[in-house]
Each structure stands twice: as C-alpha cells, then as structure tokens.
Design a protein around this motif. Structure first.
Motif, PDB file in Angstrom:
ATOM      1  N   ALA A  97       0.829  -1.208   0.000  1.00  0.00           N
ATOM      2  CA  ALA A  97       0.000   0.000   0.000  1.00  0.00           C
ATOM      3  C   ALA A  97       0.861   1.255   0.000  1.00  0.00           C
ATOM      4  N   MET A  98       1.951   1.241   0.775  1.00  0.00           N
ATOM      5  CA  MET A  98       2.828   2.407   0.838  1.00  0.00           C
ATOM      6  C   MET A  98       3.509   2.658  -0.511  1.00  0.00           C
ATOM      7  N   PHE A  99       3.936   1.603  -1.186  1.00  0.00           N
ATOM      8  CA  PHE A  99       4.621   1.771  -2.467  1.00  0.00           C
ATOM      9  C   PHE A  99       3.689   2.375  -3.509  1.00  0.00           C
ATOM     10  N   ILE A 100       2.392   2.085  -3.426  1.00  0.00           N
ATOM     11  CA  ILE A 100       1.440   2.706  -4.337  1.00  0.00           C
ATOM     12  C   ILE A 100       1.284   4.189  -4.011  1.00  0.00           C
ATOM     13  N   ALA A 101       1.155   4.488  -2.717  1.00  0.00           N
ATOM     14  CA  ALA A 101       0.819   5.855  -2.302  1.00  0.00           C
ATOM     15  C   ALA A 101       2.004   6.809  -2.381  1.00  0.00           C
ATOM     16  N   ILE A 102       3.216   6.308  -2.162  1.00  0.00           N
ATOM     17  CA  ILE A 102       4.357   7.199  -2.010  1.00  0.00           C
ATOM     18  C   ILE A 102       4.724   7.893  -3.319  1.00  0.00           C
ATOM     19  N   PHE A 103       4.272   7.377  -4.446  1.00  0.00           N
ATOM     20  CA  PHE A 103       4.543   8.021  -5.732  1.00  0.00           C
ATOM     21  C   PHE A 103       3.295   8.697  -6.283  1.00  0.00           C
ATOM     22  N   TYR A 104       2.305   8.930  -5.428  1.00  0.00           N
ATOM     23  CA  TYR A 104       1.063   9.529  -5.892  1.00  0.00           C
ATOM     24  C   TYR A 104       1.247  10.985  -6.281  1.00  0.00           C
ATOM     25  N   GLY A 105       2.300  11.621  -5.777  1.00  0.00           N
ATOM     26  CA  GLY A 105       2.562  13.004  -6.142  1.00  0.00           C
ATOM     27  C   GLY A 105       2.878  13.190  -7.609  1.00  0.00           C
TER      28      GLY A 105
END
Length: 287
Positions: free
Chosen positions: A104-112
């Motif tokens: 989940a973190m790997f998906i969210a951390i590049f959301y910028g």
C-alpha cells in the motif's frame, strides 16, 4: 345595473408560483461550497481510480509480483531458519501484514507524480478555481490512493491465504483492516504530494520517493519486532506511521496483541496533518 364581476387575472405559464415549485425556474439552486463538497469530491476521485483499474488491469498484475516474491522467497526462507522471534507464530504469518502495508505504501508514495502531471496538463489550475477547498481536493486524492491500496491489499491477502497464512475471516476485523490500509495510504500519498509541492518536478520526486521508501519499510516492524532493533532504530520506529499501521493489521488479521486505539489515533492524526501540509503547498505547485 349591477357591476360585472371583475375578471380573474390570467396566470401565465411563465409566472412562478410557490405552490407548483415554479419559482425554482427563476431562483437557481444554492451551490454547495466549502466543506459540503468534500464527500462528493472524495467519492468522485475514488470512482475515477476504480475505473482506471477496470480499463487497465496491467498495473494490478505487475504490482502483485513484488509482494508475492516477498512472501514466497523471504517469508518461506526465514520460516525455515526460525531466526527471528515472532511470538510463536510462523514467520510467514508474521510477515504478511507487513507486506500488505508495504504494498500500500509503495502505491501511495509516488502519488505526487499524478498531481505534477495534472499541473503540467493544466488540470490542477482548473481545479483550484472551483469553490472546492484545497484541503478537500487533497483529501479526495488521498483517499483515492487509499482505494487503490485497498485493492492491492486484497490481492496480497489472497496470495497469503494461498500460501497457508492463517488470517481472520471476521467481517468487523476485515473492515478495521480496510480502514487501517486507507488511512495509512492517505498519509503516504499526502507525504508524496507534499514533496511534490516542494521539488515541483517528477524526476526529483521519483528520486526522493525511491530514497525514502525502503528506510521507512526497514525502520518499521514489518520484518522483525521492535524489541530486536537497536535503540536508535526503535526510536525511529516509534515515530514511523507505518509501524502503527502494521501493528493494527497484525492484531486484526492474526489476533496478536496490538494497541489498536493508539494505532488508529496515530493514523488519523498523521492523515490529517498530511492533508494540511499538502494543501498548504498546492498553490505553490500550481504556479
């Protein structure tokens, strides 16, 4: 002669009458402004993300490879070695919640990167001139990232179940798992959008995102208990929101001891602070 009765005035079809509700034709409905649009904005962003996955499932399949390798290779190997104290549960069971949070973190951390693309395409400028508050826009994007992470979490749970990991089937606990995944993803996506508001370019964001994902992962309780860490790393783990997310997931899925009230409090506060930080830099990103 008696006076003729006065003729009744003819009512025009264009004349508004309150009884028929025709006054709505002349008085426009009051538009929703401010925080009233927040639920609609969040739902709209979530629907958009789900539609993206429905039209292109390639991302869903490719992102399932890494957690599968972690569970198959790392989990199976260290279960045989039995070198890490896990409180009497198989190591692969102990590892599974950590891999769910990691995915989940790997998906969210590049959301910028998405918000920078929207800036370059002119979409962000159009969004900022709407009456929607900036915090509402960020919250919508943050919880949309949570929806994508939740779908990824379901994939990891299915893989873990196929590998024999014993997890709960209690619906209330699974709802708690979903809430923890969404809150954690909301924070990390806001962290990514905050960094985007500082560095302003995709290349810099990619570099910083890759530089902080693995330290965040290893400085958590995903792979090993906090008790076996050196003192300085324990301190880092205590301020790492990922540790609290994993603690909640492990307690809900495996039934181990967890501090759920503290875990959810940290996740809620982290998500709120992340939304506030990203919203404050949104205008700088759009310049």
């Amino acid at each position: 002669m008696s006076e003729a009765p006065a003729a009744r005035p003819t009512e025009s079809a264009d004349t508004p009458t309150g009884a028929d509700g025709l006054d709505l034709l002349l008085v426009p409905p009051r538009s929703r402004t401010g925080w009233r649009v927040l639920p609609a904005r969040v739902v709209a962003m979530c629907v958009v993300e789900v539609q993206k996955l429905r039209h292109d499932r390639t991302e869903l399949y490719t992102r399932a490879v890494q957690p599968a390798l972690w569970l198959l290779v790392f989990g199976e190997t260290f279960t045989r070695i039995n070198a890490i104290p896990t409180g009497g549960i198989p190591y692969i069971d102990y590892l599974a919640p950590g891999i769910i949070a990691q995915s989940a973190m790997f998906i969210a951390i590049f959301y910028g990167i998405m918000i920078i693309w929207e800036r370059d395409a002119g979409i962000l400028t159009k969004l900022l001139v709407t009456p929607t508050p900036r915090a509402a826009l960020i919250a919508g994007k943050a919880f949309a990232a949570g929806v994508k992470a939740l779908i990824q979490a379901v994939v990891v749970i299915v893989i873990a179940a196929l590998l024999g990991v014993a997890m709960t089937g209690n619906p209330l606990r699974l709802i708690g798992v979903a809430v923890a995944v969404v809150l954690g993803s909301a924070f990390f996506s806001c962290l990514s959008m905050t960094i985007a508001g500082i560095v302003l370019t995709r290349d810099r964001l990619m570099g910083i995102g890759q530089a902080i994902t693995m330290p965040l992962f290893f400085a958590s309780n995903a792979l090993y208990p906090v008790a076996v860490m050196p003192g300085w790393l324990q301190t880092v783990s205590k301020v790492n929101p990922l540790s609290y997310q994993i603690d909640a997931l492990r307690g809900l899925l495996l039934g181990t001891h967890a501090h759920l009230a503290l875990d959810y409090a940290v996740l809620v506060v982290s998500a709120a602070l992340g939304i506030a930080a990203a919203a404050s830099l949104l205008g700088r990103l759009a310049r």
